[in-house]
Design an enzyme around this catalytic site. Structure first.
Site, PDB file in Angstrom:
ATOM      1  N   ASP A  13       0.812  -1.227   0.000  1.00  0.00           N
ATOM      2  CA  ASP A  13       0.000   0.000   0.000  1.00  0.00           C
ATOM      3  C   ASP A  13       0.846   1.278   0.000  1.00  0.00           C
ATOM      4  OD1 ASP A  13      -2.380  -1.452  -0.016  1.00  0.00           O
ATOM      5  OD2 ASP A  13      -2.450  -1.576   2.176  1.00  0.00           O
ATOM      6  N   ILE A  14       1.962   1.226  -0.701  1.00  0.00           N
ATOM      7  CA  ILE A  14       2.824   2.402  -0.846  1.00  0.00           C
ATOM      8  C   ILE A  14       2.412   3.220  -2.069  1.00  0.00           C
ATOM      9  CG2 ILE A  14       5.209   3.180  -1.240  1.00  0.00           C
ATOM     10  CD1 ILE A  14       4.750   2.087   1.537  1.00  0.00           C
ATOM     11  N   GLY A  15       1.792   2.543  -3.042  1.00  0.00           N
ATOM     12  CA  GLY A  15       1.343   3.245  -4.250  1.00  0.00           C
ATOM     13  C   GLY A  15       1.924   2.709  -5.540  1.00  0.00           C
ATOM     14  N   LYS A  16       2.313   1.422  -5.550  1.00  0.00           N
ATOM     15  CA  LYS A  16       2.874   0.828  -6.779  1.00  0.00           C
ATOM     16  C   LYS A  16       1.926   0.927  -7.953  1.00  0.00           C
ATOM     17  CE  LYS A  16       3.523  -3.384  -5.626  1.00  0.00           C
ATOM     18  NZ  LYS A  16       2.928  -3.266  -4.283  1.00  0.00           N
ATOM     19  N   TYR A  18      -0.694   2.849  -8.462  1.00  0.00           N
ATOM     20  CA  TYR A  18      -0.911   4.255  -8.821  1.00  0.00           C
ATOM     21  C   TYR A  18       0.245   4.777  -9.674  1.00  0.00           C
ATOM     22  CZ  TYR A  18      -1.032   9.319  -7.782  1.00  0.00           C
ATOM     23  OH  TYR A  18      -1.021  10.687  -7.853  1.00  0.00           O
ATOM     24  N   LYS A  38       1.222  -8.415 -14.372  1.00  0.00           N
ATOM     25  CA  LYS A  38       1.404  -8.707 -12.948  1.00  0.00           C
ATOM     26  C   LYS A  38       1.248 -10.204 -12.751  1.00  0.00           C
ATOM     27  CE  LYS A  38       0.052  -7.113  -8.361  1.00  0.00           C
ATOM     28  NZ  LYS A  38      -0.334  -5.878  -7.655  1.00  0.00           N
ATOM     29  N   ASP A  55      -6.120  -4.069  -9.461  1.00  0.00           N
ATOM     30  CA  ASP A  55      -4.929  -3.302  -9.834  1.00  0.00           C
ATOM     31  C   ASP A  55      -4.827  -3.155 -11.349  1.00  0.00           C
ATOM     32  OD1 ASP A  55      -4.384  -3.232  -7.168  1.00  0.00           O
ATOM     33  OD2 ASP A  55      -2.627  -4.538  -7.238  1.00  0.00           O
ATOM     34  N   ASN A 180       3.323  10.361  -2.704  1.00  0.00           N
ATOM     35  CA  ASN A 180       2.606  11.223  -1.746  1.00  0.00           C
ATOM     36  C   ASN A 180       3.467  12.406  -1.297  1.00  0.00           C
ATOM     37  OD1 ASN A 180       0.264   9.504  -1.645  1.00  0.00           O
ATOM     38  ND2 ASN A 180       1.445   8.111  -0.338  1.00  0.00           N
TER      39      ASN A 180
END
Length: 227
Positions: A13-16, A18, A38, A55, A180
């Protein structure tokens, strides 16, 4: 010959997804035929009796890729757990041969292919008959990587630990991308400065809720390597 890159992160949930979507979008907007793949996805929604690879669906929508997003993912699981546990819960044996077959099928359709990982870099994909770690997939396809990290507190530690692991596995890291990012946050500014000053890897940022990456297309093209 196609060119590829692998997107990993310092954690879950770091933003891969996105960031992956924005990278592909940026390339496709300049008429570069860039696709997505993926190996394993968990936490899929079930709609009308069918699992939806969220995703992949997000990436396809943002980057305007035609076709069925589910075709870009080899293994899709409903449970929001690590891929190896999801496979256990569903009595599925994850096969590297299937991953390779699906990857090469996608690769043959595009000039550039962006491969998204699952979770962080230390991620078991299968603990069945044949053990598969995420880094095994990266190395089999000879992909360089981008590391996505959160811009906030703790990212110096998590980023450097991630890079150390990747160095031990002989994985080439082409870029660090701080997600972010807030240009007015002193912690974010300091983190970017520290990493830029102490690593021999370019450090870029992605503003929170950005619709586009502020990275020159030429820089993105450079990090994709022939595969």
């Amino acid at each position: 010959m196609a060119r590829g890159i692998f997107i990993t992160a310092t954690g879950t949930d770091i933003g891969k997804t996105y960031v992956t979507a924005l990278i592909i979008k940026r390339l496709r907007e300049t008429n570069i035929n860039c696709g997505y793949y993926k190996a394993a996805l968990s936490g899929a929604e079930r709609r009308d009796g069918k699992l939806i690879a969220g995703d992949a669906n997000y990436v396809y929508n943002i980057a305007n890729i035609k076709g069925d997003p589910n075709d870009a993912v080899s293994y899709i699981f409903q449970q929001a757990v690590s891929p190896h546990l999801a496979a256990k819960l569903n009595n599925v044996e994850i096969s590297m041969e299937r991953i390779k077959k699906d990857f090469y099928s996608i690769k043959n359709k595009y000039d550039y292919i962006t491969v998204e990982g699952s979770g962080g870099i230390v991620c078991p994909i299968s603990t069945g008959k044949k053990k598969i770690m995420l880094d095994n997939i990266i190395k089999i396809f000879k992909l360089p990587a981008i590391v996505v990290a959160d811009a906030g507190l703790g990212t110096i530690n998590s980023t450097i630990l991630t890079l150390q692991y990747m160095k031990e596995k002989n994985i080439s890291v082409k870029m660090i991308l701080l997600n972010n990012y807030n240009h007015e946050d002193i912690i974010h500014i300091e983190n970017k400065g520290y990493l830029s000053d102490n690593l021999l890897i370019p450090v870029y940022t992605c503003n929170k809720n950005a619709n586009n990456l502020e990275i020159p297309v030429e820089k993105l093209i450079e990090i994709y390597e022939e595969i």
